[in-house]
Enzyme design. Sequence first.
Site, short mmCIF file in Angstrom:
data_model
loop_
_atom_site.label_atom_id
_atom_site.label_comp_id
_atom_site.label_asym_id
_atom_site.label_seq_id
_atom_site.Cartn_x
_atom_site.Cartn_y
_atom_site.Cartn_z
N SER A 8 44.77 43.93 26.18
CA SER A 8 44.15 44.44 27.42
C SER A 8 44.43 45.94 27.55
O SER A 8 45.60 46.35 27.69
CB SER A 8 44.73 43.71 28.64
OG SER A 8 44.42 44.47 29.80
N HIS A 33 40.35 43.44 25.26
CA HIS A 33 40.16 42.91 26.61
C HIS A 33 39.99 44.06 27.60
O HIS A 33 40.79 44.99 27.63
CB HIS A 33 41.39 42.07 26.98
CG HIS A 33 41.26 41.26 28.22
ND1 HIS A 33 40.51 40.09 28.29
CD2 HIS A 33 41.78 41.43 29.45
CE1 HIS A 33 40.61 39.58 29.52
NE2 HIS A 33 41.36 40.38 30.23
N ASP A 35 39.58 44.97 31.41
CA ASP A 35 39.81 44.44 32.76
C ASP A 35 39.12 45.27 33.82
O ASP A 35 39.57 46.36 34.15
CB ASP A 35 41.31 44.44 33.05
CG ASP A 35 42.01 43.25 32.42
OD1 ASP A 35 43.08 43.45 31.82
OD2 ASP A 35 41.48 42.13 32.54
N HIS A 66 36.43 41.25 31.21
CA HIS A 66 36.94 40.33 32.25
C HIS A 66 36.60 40.96 33.60
O HIS A 66 37.24 41.92 34.02
CB HIS A 66 38.46 40.19 32.05
CG HIS A 66 39.13 39.36 33.10
ND1 HIS A 66 40.49 39.36 33.26
CD2 HIS A 66 38.65 38.51 34.04
CE1 HIS A 66 40.82 38.55 34.25
NE2 HIS A 66 39.71 38.02 34.74
N GLY A 142 44.82 41.27 39.05
CA GLY A 142 44.84 42.55 39.77
C GLY A 142 45.79 43.56 39.17
O GLY A 142 45.58 44.76 39.31
N PHE A 143 46.81 43.08 38.46
CA PHE A 143 47.77 44.06 37.92
C PHE A 143 48.31 43.60 36.56
O PHE A 143 48.49 42.41 36.33
CB PHE A 143 48.96 44.23 38.89
CG PHE A 143 48.52 44.67 40.25
CD1 PHE A 143 48.28 43.72 41.24
CD2 PHE A 143 48.29 46.02 40.53
CE1 PHE A 143 47.83 44.11 42.51
CE2 PHE A 143 47.85 46.41 41.79
CZ PHE A 143 47.63 45.46 42.78
N GLY A 197 48.61 42.81 27.50
CA GLY A 197 48.44 44.23 27.83
C GLY A 197 49.75 44.97 27.60
O GLY A 197 49.94 45.63 26.57
C1 DX5 Z 1 45.36 41.12 35.29
C2 DX5 Z 1 44.52 41.29 34.04
C3 DX5 Z 1 45.32 41.07 32.79
C4 DX5 Z 1 46.44 42.06 32.66
C5 DX5 Z 1 47.37 41.58 31.56
O1 DX5 Z 1 44.52 41.00 36.40
O2 DX5 Z 1 43.47 40.36 34.03
O3 DX5 Z 1 44.47 41.16 31.64
O4 DX5 Z 1 45.93 43.32 32.32
O5 DX5 Z 1 48.40 42.48 31.52
P1 DX5 Z 1 49.85 42.09 31.00
O6 DX5 Z 1 49.65 41.52 29.64
O7 DX5 Z 1 50.53 43.42 31.02
O8 DX5 Z 1 50.42 41.10 31.97
ZN ZN Z 2 42.20 40.27 32.14
#
Ligand code: DX5
Ligand code: ZN
Length: 219
Positions: A8, A33, A35, A66, A142-143, A197
């Site tokens: 991500s 990915h 986001d 996504h 969201g994060f 991510g």
């Molecule tokens: C959150 C996103 C995820 C996020 C994953 O809303 O959909 O894709 O970026 O990030 P990590 O892997 O850092 O938890």
């Molecule tokens: Zn995502």
Amino acid sequence: MKYILSPSILAADFTELGRQIQATETGGAEYLHFDVMDGVFVPSISFGMPVLASIKNATKQVMDAHLMITEPIRYVEEFVKAGANIVTVHYEACEDVKATIRKIHECGAKAGISICPDTPADVLKDLLEEVEMILVMTVHPGFGGQKLIPETLEKVAEIRQMLDDAGLQRDIQVDGGIYTNNVEMALKAGANVIVAGSAVFKGSPLQNTKEFMEILKRY
Ligand code: DX5
Ligand code: ZN
């Protein structure tokens, strides 16, 4: 079943984005990915079509978009035109889920349906056949950088069972809080597409990608 890593870019260093993306491609990540957050469906804002259109030229990876946005049907065509190969929408964000999935297919992309941690698996019962991928959120969207919510892996197993019972071969993607030290729990639960991510982009994207790929190769 193919096991796929989808880094991500939300967690990437945007001053080094092209180089970091290429490092994940070199490391073996087949997807990227993307986001998208609108500040309404989720309490944060990320990036959109122009960024996708430019990174599309920097890599041959599958663009795995996504959409964490309300009424995503409004933007499906623009994201596919910008380069999305897969468009995943949230069950909770669509007025008409089936119409949204139809729109994604009409635009020539693969369709994914995502559910948040608090949404039960059975809402997907009559959608499993309509999509190519199911995204089970393992954090509240969201994060980046959050902790995986373990109960969500039970939902992965439940959906894998629903697919098997229906004789359907579909990808199950997990997203949020996935690291090399917990990814095998997700794989054993039945996920085969892994979003990561922070685990990929914090530190060396090449090294981190290779470590994930070493694990995925064992499945
Ligand atoms: C959150 C996103 C995820 C996020 C994953 O809303 O959909 O894709 O970026 O990030 P990590 O892997 O850092 O938890
Ligand atoms: Zn995502």
